[in-house]
Scaffold this active site. Structure first.
Site, PDB file in Angstrom:
ATOM      1  N   LYS A 160     -11.064  -3.809  -7.053  1.00 21.36           N
ATOM      2  CA  LYS A 160     -11.741  -2.680  -6.435  1.00 21.36           C
ATOM      3  C   LYS A 160     -11.945  -1.537  -7.436  1.00 21.36           C
ATOM      4  CE  LYS A 160     -10.596   0.932  -4.767  1.00 21.36           C
ATOM      5  NZ  LYS A 160     -11.691   1.676  -5.437  1.00 21.36           N
ATOM      6  N   ASP A 201      -7.389   4.794  -2.662  1.00 24.00           N
ATOM      7  CA  ASP A 201      -6.108   4.163  -2.343  1.00 24.00           C
ATOM      8  C   ASP A 201      -6.063   3.739  -0.880  1.00 24.00           C
ATOM      9  OD1 ASP A 201      -5.404   4.802  -4.965  1.00 24.00           O
ATOM     10  OD2 ASP A 201      -4.549   6.722  -4.361  1.00 24.00           O
ATOM     11  N   ARG A 220       5.334  10.822 -15.393  1.00 23.38           N
ATOM     12  CA  ARG A 220       4.309  11.832 -15.672  1.00 23.38           C
ATOM     13  C   ARG A 220       4.027  12.697 -14.451  1.00 23.38           C
ATOM     14  NH1 ARG A 220      -1.369   9.403 -14.666  1.00 23.38           N
ATOM     15  NH2 ARG A 220      -0.911   7.836 -13.090  1.00 23.38           N
TER      16      ARG A 220
END
Length: 297
Positions: free
Chosen positions: A182, A243, A88
């Site tokens: 997280k 991230d 994608r």
């Protein structure tokens, strides 16, 4: 070595515009394209910091070839699995005020056979791993407990796990006993119906670190409950901030929680200041690190 698994990689495209106005034509000032997806961004950050890492994930089609070429050019170690489903694209439109508007495609459906091939690839590399990171959404067709299966696989070999996902996949990973999950605050609310991270430790996660955006993180850990805040707001593109925090949490496995959270917030702030997801601004990192405020709550 930190092994990262990106279930649904993407070609990340960033457009810089003066001002985003719906319904108007925009003249794009700059365009950046790079291999993306949350786990790939984690590996990029780790590689930049000199931390051994290996990025895994399924890729297909022309964009899949672009991801391989980009990671190779950047020197990020990877072993990407060729699959039938096309990779994608995600698009971030960033205006001069630093606000980012994201457009994310769902990704092509992954067949059950290709998912099992990905699991086998992870199993093969776990023998040399110190930490397993599972990050991002699961592709259409993947089992909802796909990351949970990888967590159980890692637990069977004694490898700690960090999981950054949402919805049913987050709940399944917590129930499988992930060492750290997280979510951001919105993902936590969506998954458990409240702002209480203890709901995920009650399911089975060892620790929960909740991203709070410009306010840092809140953590519910075996060593106590903490908040960690940056000294001030950092202007820039927040796309890769979470991230970077995951990369820090994986890199600091075994350290005291205040130190882990300080590193996570500092790396996150440095990622906001960097132009592209998967990189850190070294100047901001040096300025912020010792000024992060960690409080036991």
């Amino acid at each position: 070595m930190i092994l990262t698994v990106t279930g649904n990689p993407a070609l990340d495209v960033s457009y810089r515009v003066e001002d985003l106005r719906p319904g108007h034509t925009h003249r794009v000032r700059t365009v950046h394209e790079r291999a993306g997806g949350k786990g790939l961004n984690v590996s990029r950050v780790l590689h930049e910091r000199g931390v051994p890492t290996l990025a895994l994930g399924p890729v297909g089609g022309i964009l899949g070839d672009s991801l391989r070429a980009d990671l190779a050019e950047a020197g990020v170690p990877h072993d990407l699995l060729p699959v039938a489903a096309p990779t994608r694209m995600t698009i971030a439109v960033v205006d001069d005020g630093g606000d980012a508007t994201l457009f994310t495609e769902p990704g092509g459906p992954l067949s059950p056979v290709d998912w099992e091939r990905l699991v086998a690839l992870v199993r093969r590399h776990l023998a040399g791993a110190d930490v397993l990171v599972c990050s991002g959404s699961l592709p259409p067709g993947a089992p909802v407990d796909g990351y949970a299966d990888l967590v159980r696989l890692a637990k069977g070999t004694g490898v700690p796990t960090v999981v950054d996902t949402s919805g049913a996949a987050l709940l399944a990973a917590a129930a499988a006993g992930a060492d750290v999950v997280k979510p951001n605050l919105g993902e936590l609310r969506e998954a458990v119906g409240s702002d209480d991270p203890a709901a995920l430790t009650d399911l089975g996660a060892t620790a929960v670190v909740v991203s709070l955006g410009v306010d840092g993180v809140r953590a519910h850990t075996p060593g106590g409950t903490f908040t960690a805040r940056p000294p001030s707001r950092v202007a820039g593109n927040p796309t890769g901030a979470g991230d970077a925090a995951v990369a820090a949490l994986a890199h600091t496995v075994g350290a005291d929680w205040p130190d882990r959270l300080r590193t996570a917030v500092a790396w996150s702030a440095a990622a906001v200041a960097a132009p592209l997801a998967g990189t850190l601004d070294g100047t901001v990192l040096a300025e912020v690190f010792d000024r992060v405020v960690v409080t036991r709550t």
